[in-house]
Design an enzyme around this catalytic site. Structure first.
Site, PDB file in Angstrom:
ATOM      1  N   ASN A   1       0.810  -1.227   0.000  1.00  0.00           N
ATOM      2  CA  ASN A   1       0.000   0.000   0.000  1.00  0.00           C
ATOM      3  C   ASN A   1       0.842   1.275   0.000  1.00  0.00           C
ATOM      4  OD1 ASN A   1       0.697  -0.748   2.669  1.00  0.00           O
ATOM      5  ND2 ASN A   1      -0.989   0.435   3.528  1.00  0.00           N
TER       6      ASN A   1
ATOM      7  N   LYS B   1      12.496  -7.469   2.013  1.00  0.00           N
ATOM      8  CA  LYS B   1      11.611  -8.248   1.155  1.00  0.00           C
ATOM      9  C   LYS B   1      10.330  -7.427   0.976  1.00  0.00           C
ATOM     10  CE  LYS B   1       8.497 -11.303  -0.198  1.00  0.00           C
ATOM     11  NZ  LYS B   1       7.127 -10.821  -0.505  1.00  0.00           N
TER      12      LYS B   1
ATOM     13  N   PRO C   1       6.919  -6.080  -1.428  1.00  0.00           N
ATOM     14  CA  PRO C   1       5.892  -6.866  -2.109  1.00  0.00           C
ATOM     15  C   PRO C   1       6.194  -7.058  -3.593  1.00  0.00           C
ATOM     16  CG  PRO C   1       5.133  -4.641  -1.766  1.00  0.00           C
ATOM     17  CD  PRO C   1       6.446  -4.744  -1.056  1.00  0.00           C
TER      18      PRO C   1
ATOM     19  N   GLY D   1       1.956  -5.462   7.968  1.00  0.00           N
ATOM     20  CA  GLY D   1       1.000  -6.204   7.161  1.00  0.00           C
ATOM     21  C   GLY D   1      -0.213  -6.617   7.965  1.00  0.00           C
TER      22      GLY D   1
ATOM     23  N   GLU E   1       3.799  -4.276  13.017  1.00  0.00           N
ATOM     24  CA  GLU E   1       2.825  -3.205  12.764  1.00  0.00           C
ATOM     25  C   GLU E   1       1.733  -3.837  11.923  1.00  0.00           C
ATOM     26  OE1 GLU E   1       0.509  -0.950  11.236  1.00  0.00           O
ATOM     27  OE2 GLU E   1       2.073  -0.234   9.880  1.00  0.00           O
ATOM     28  N   LEU E   2       0.635  -4.189  12.579  1.00  0.00           N
ATOM     29  CA  LEU E   2      -0.409  -4.986  11.950  1.00  0.00           C
ATOM     30  C   LEU E   2      -1.643  -4.137  11.633  1.00  0.00           C
ATOM     31  CD1 LEU E   2       0.015  -8.167  14.184  1.00  0.00           C
ATOM     32  CD2 LEU E   2       1.270  -7.500  12.122  1.00  0.00           C
TER      33      LEU E   2
ATOM     34  N   CYS F   1      -3.428   1.579   6.589  1.00  0.00           N
ATOM     35  CA  CYS F   1      -3.687   0.869   7.847  1.00  0.00           C
ATOM     36  C   CYS F   1      -4.320   1.770   8.899  1.00  0.00           C
ATOM     37  CB  CYS F   1      -2.409   0.230   8.378  1.00  0.00           C
ATOM     38  SG  CYS F   1      -1.086   1.412   8.712  1.00  0.00           S
TER      39      CYS F   1
ATOM     40  N   GLU G   1     -11.470  -5.147   8.923  1.00  0.00           N
ATOM     41  CA  GLU G   1     -10.976  -3.974   8.207  1.00  0.00           C
ATOM     42  C   GLU G   1     -11.205  -4.130   6.704  1.00  0.00           C
ATOM     43  OE1 GLU G   1      -6.817  -1.384   8.037  1.00  0.00           O
ATOM     44  OE2 GLU G   1      -6.730  -3.541   8.405  1.00  0.00           O
TER      45      GLU G   1
ATOM     46  N   GLU H   1       7.618   2.241  15.233  1.00  0.00           N
ATOM     47  CA  GLU H   1       8.534   2.691  14.189  1.00  0.00           C
ATOM     48  C   GLU H   1       8.557   4.211  14.203  1.00  0.00           C
ATOM     49  OE1 GLU H   1       8.744  -0.537  10.828  1.00  0.00           O
ATOM     50  OE2 GLU H   1       6.678   0.172  10.963  1.00  0.00           O
TER      51      GLU H   1
END
Length: 478
Positions: free
Chosen positions: A154, A177, A179, A230, A252-253, A286, A383, A460
């Site tokens: 995103n 890594k 996306p 994610g 960070e979900l 998010c 969500e 973060e």
């Protein structure tokens, strides 16, 4: 606008840019057209082992660099990003879909991260403890070691930078890594990093089947720290993998941000702030404002005005200057949004605008407003990660707090009120890692970004973002 998207997209392992060769590849899709625009190489296990070996060597080399030298290199990364922003932004838009001006903002925000951590690294102070004469006890913060960092599609450039900048500032090596949907901007970012002087074994870039890459990297004893942004289900899976080798991790979900609109708010100003924010990046944020709880006295007016503004939005290719919202980022999203909207409608919600796909190509979905959404609707509990605003009325302060806190997520929340005491109580009582009161400005380089409950843990950005890549050591001498 005519943009030439690169046909060959490489990985960066041990200082070498590696193209597909005999490797398996992943098709990169332009979400505005649905067309394949490139093929991306996927890392083999041998590639990952090579990256791990290089990262171990890179850590020993990079951590030994003077902090002032590291800072100068990170400032050069920021300079590179700013100089190349006009070339990188169209690539980001072509592979992710967001309007070009949002892509530019993402790149410049990433430059700000590198600039901040270039300076903050110098302030990673320890402390000296009080001891009897002739004795010394000091507390040190040292780099944790090689890092595996996983970032989503995103904000593919910014969220990769959010991990790269503090890890390198702390003296860690890092394997990124990003996306597979949005590789070109990640390659461009890594090029900025390498061109600035970061050793090719200290900063690396791999693509691959997500579960294969994460399992392989996290299982390695070389990796000392994992950072992930994610979804909640994937985050839970990675936490279990980290547990097997007791790795430090930052998660960070996802969220499902409530917005509490009180009847004493400045209504026009509130709409000016919150309506555009809802549809930024097609709602694929998010911390996107999602569950709108509006006090009964202004509920009908708020829904009407919010709907009018939403109906007037221009939706189209992000490369079109007139577009205020682009397509959803991948082929999965329109189906997911359509299912959630249909479920809400079946359970009694009113669709005041939108509610369906648009166009015959690409992954477009109309900006949507749902009113009177029942709590049992799936979209009120999961969500949506898309361009949908859900509205419900409330009567009392306590009812608003109960609704804001009722889900197991707690990433971001927003509230609008002109009552100072009420604003203080909202800040205290809302269960979220970040709360914006009369503002949506909750993310800045000097502001910790992170959630609570199932939205993850660790922060973060800011001082906390650097500390996440440091281990604490106490040294005692008599």
């Amino acid at each position: 606008m005519t943009v030439q998207y690169p046909k060959k997209l490489p990985m960066h392992i041990d200082g070498e840019w590696l193209e597909a060769g005999s490797r398996d590849t992943h098709a990169v899709i332009n979400p505005a057209t649905g067309e394949t625009i490139a093929e991306l190489p996927l890392a083999t296990k041998d590639d990952l082992d090579r990256a791990l070996d290089a990262s171990e060597r890179g850590f020993a080399e990079w951590r030994a660099r003077d902090v002032n030298e590291r800072g100068a290199i990170l400032r050069k990364v920021a300079e590179n990003l700013r100089e190349r922003a006009k070339d990188i932004a169209p690539l980001l838009t072509m592979e992710q879909g967001k309007p070009l001006r949002e892509a530019m903002g993402e790149i410049l925000g990433s430059a700000g991260l590198f600039e901040w951590f270039a300076e903050e690294a110098k302030r990673s102070y320890g402390r000296v403890l009080v001891r009897p004469p002739g004795q010394r006890s000091v507390v040190l913060g040292q780099p944790v070691g090689p890092v595996a960092a996983f970032s989503p599609w995103n904000f593919p450039l910014f969220l990769m930078a959010r991990k790269l900048a503090p890890a390198l500032a702390a003296g860690c090596s890092i394997i990124c890594k990003p996306p597979e949907e949005t590789p070109a901007c990640a390659v461009a970012l890594m090029q900025c990093v390498i061109d600035a002087g970061v050793p090719g074994n200290a900063a690396q870039l791999v693509f691959g089947v997500p579960d294969i890459v994460s399992s392989h990297l996290i299982a390695s004893p070389i990796i000392r720290k994992v950072s992930f942004t994610g979804s909640v289900p994937v985050g839970k899976h990675l936490i279990k993998l980290c547990a097997d080798t007791v790795k430090r991790h930052t998660m960070e979900l996802g969220g499902h941000a409530p917005v509490l609109i009180f009847d004493d708010c400045d209504l026009d100003r509130t709409l000016d702030i919150i309506q555009p924010q809802k549809f930024r990046n097609a709602g694929q944020v998010c911390v996107s404002p999602t569950r709108f709880y509006v006090q009964s006295g202004i509920y009908d007016q708020f829904v009407e005005e919010f709907t009018k503004r939403t109906e007037a939005m221009q939706v189209g290719s992000g490369l079109d200057d007139a577009s205020q919202m682009g397509p959803l980022a991948n082929i999965r999203r329109p189906d997911a949004i359509d299912q959630l909207v249909s479920d809400a409608r079946d359970k009694g919600a009113r669709v005041t605008t939108g509610g369906k796909r648009m166009g015959n190509e690409g992954f477009f979905f109309r900006p949507t407003v749902l009113a009177d959404v029942p709590l049992e609707a799936q979209i009120m509990n999961n969500e949506p990660f898309g361009p949908v605003a859900m509205m419900r009325p409330f009567d009392t302060f306590d009812e608003a707090i109960e609704q804001a806190n009722r889900l197991p997520f707690g990433l971001a929340a927003f509230a609008f009120t002109e009552n100072g005491r009420q604003a203080n109580r909202l800040g205290d009582m809302i269960e979220a890692g970040m709360v914006g009161i009369n503002t949506v400005g909750i993310s800045g380089v000097d502001t910790p970004f992170g959630g609570m409950k199932q939205s993850g843990y660790g922060s973060e950005d800011a001082i906390e973002g650097l500390e996440a890549y440091l281990v604490t050591k106490a040294v005692h001498q008599a």
